[in-house]
Design an enzyme around this catalytic site. Structure first.
Site, PDB file in Angstrom:
ATOM      1  N   GLN A  78       0.837  -1.195   0.000  1.00  0.00           N
ATOM      2  CA  GLN A  78       0.000   0.000   0.000  1.00  0.00           C
ATOM      3  C   GLN A  78       0.875   1.249   0.000  1.00  0.00           C
ATOM      4  O   GLN A  78       1.270   1.753   1.050  1.00  0.00           O
ATOM      5  CB  GLN A  78      -0.952   0.008   1.198  1.00  0.00           C
ATOM      6  CG  GLN A  78      -1.963   1.127   1.080  1.00  0.00           C
ATOM      7  CD  GLN A  78      -3.069   1.013   2.103  1.00  0.00           C
ATOM      8  OE1 GLN A  78      -3.150   0.086   2.902  1.00  0.00           O
ATOM      9  NE2 GLN A  78      -3.955   1.987   2.086  1.00  0.00           N
ATOM     10  N   PHE A  79       1.151   1.774  -1.200  1.00  0.00           N
ATOM     11  CA  PHE A  79       1.992   2.957  -1.323  1.00  0.00           C
ATOM     12  C   PHE A  79       1.345   4.187  -0.696  1.00  0.00           C
ATOM     13  O   PHE A  79       2.046   5.133  -0.315  1.00  0.00           O
ATOM     14  CB  PHE A  79       2.349   3.237  -2.789  1.00  0.00           C
ATOM     15  CG  PHE A  79       1.233   3.806  -3.618  1.00  0.00           C
ATOM     16  CD1 PHE A  79       1.108   5.178  -3.778  1.00  0.00           C
ATOM     17  CD2 PHE A  79       0.309   2.972  -4.230  1.00  0.00           C
ATOM     18  CE1 PHE A  79       0.087   5.713  -4.543  1.00  0.00           C
ATOM     19  CE2 PHE A  79      -0.715   3.498  -5.001  1.00  0.00           C
ATOM     20  CZ  PHE A  79      -0.829   4.869  -5.156  1.00  0.00           C
ATOM     21  N   THR A  80       0.026   4.187  -0.529  1.00  0.00           N
ATOM     22  CA  THR A  80      -0.659   5.361   0.029  1.00  0.00           C
ATOM     23  C   THR A  80      -0.320   5.593   1.495  1.00  0.00           C
ATOM     24  O   THR A  80      -0.663   6.650   2.042  1.00  0.00           O
ATOM     25  CB  THR A  80      -2.183   5.259  -0.149  1.00  0.00           C
ATOM     26  OG1 THR A  80      -2.656   4.091   0.513  1.00  0.00           O
ATOM     27  CG2 THR A  80      -2.554   5.217  -1.631  1.00  0.00           C
TER      28      THR A  80
END
Length: 147
Positions: A78-80
């Site tokens: 999850q890059f967010t």
């Protein structure tokens, strides 16, 4: 690296209407990677997560780890987790690692976590995923290797 760890009764991840990873009791881990992260960051997270005592013992105290409760892991990239929301209303993701670096560290994290003897299911890096979970507690822990 950042890991959001949720204690779950069950969790699953779906891509294009197909379930690609599912667990019952255990941890749903959302994993974010930034530019400075290395395998040493992943190793630190693995040590912490594999020994994290957040399951209740017979006295109702959070005293048991994943192995003690026969738990599993569902790991989702999850890059967010590296969103910067300081300016304006649209998050910036410049702190997130490039896909090549993030993929390599995500894969390394999952492989090494399996080597501890834990069962690890995964999402699909870079895919549009739908994640379903039943949070247990709720218990949610954030670990950042830079803090």
């Amino acid at each position: 690296m950042r890991a959001v760890i949720q204690r779950v009764q069950e969790a699953q991840v779906t891509v294009a209407d197909e379930t690609i990873g599912a667990i019952t009791k255990g941890f749903l881990i959302f994993l974010g990677v930034t530019h400075e992260d290395t395998q040493a960051d992943a190793d630190y997270l693995i040590r912490k997560i594999s020994k994290l005592r957040v399951f209740e013992d017979e006295e109702g105290r959070m005293n048991l780890d994943l192995r003690a409760v026969s738990g599993s892991v569902l790991s989702v990239s999850q890059f967010t987790l590296y969103a910067d929301t300081k300016k304006g209303n649209r998050p910036s993701f410049v702190k997130a690692a490039a896909p090549e670096q993030a993929t390599a560290l995500y894969d390394y994290f999952n492989e090494q976590l399996r080597k501890t003897g834990l069962t690890v299911a995964t999402g699909q890096f870079g895919a549009e995923m739908q994640v379903q979970l039943v949070n247990d507690g709720p218990v949610t822990i954030l670990i950042d290797t830079k803090e």
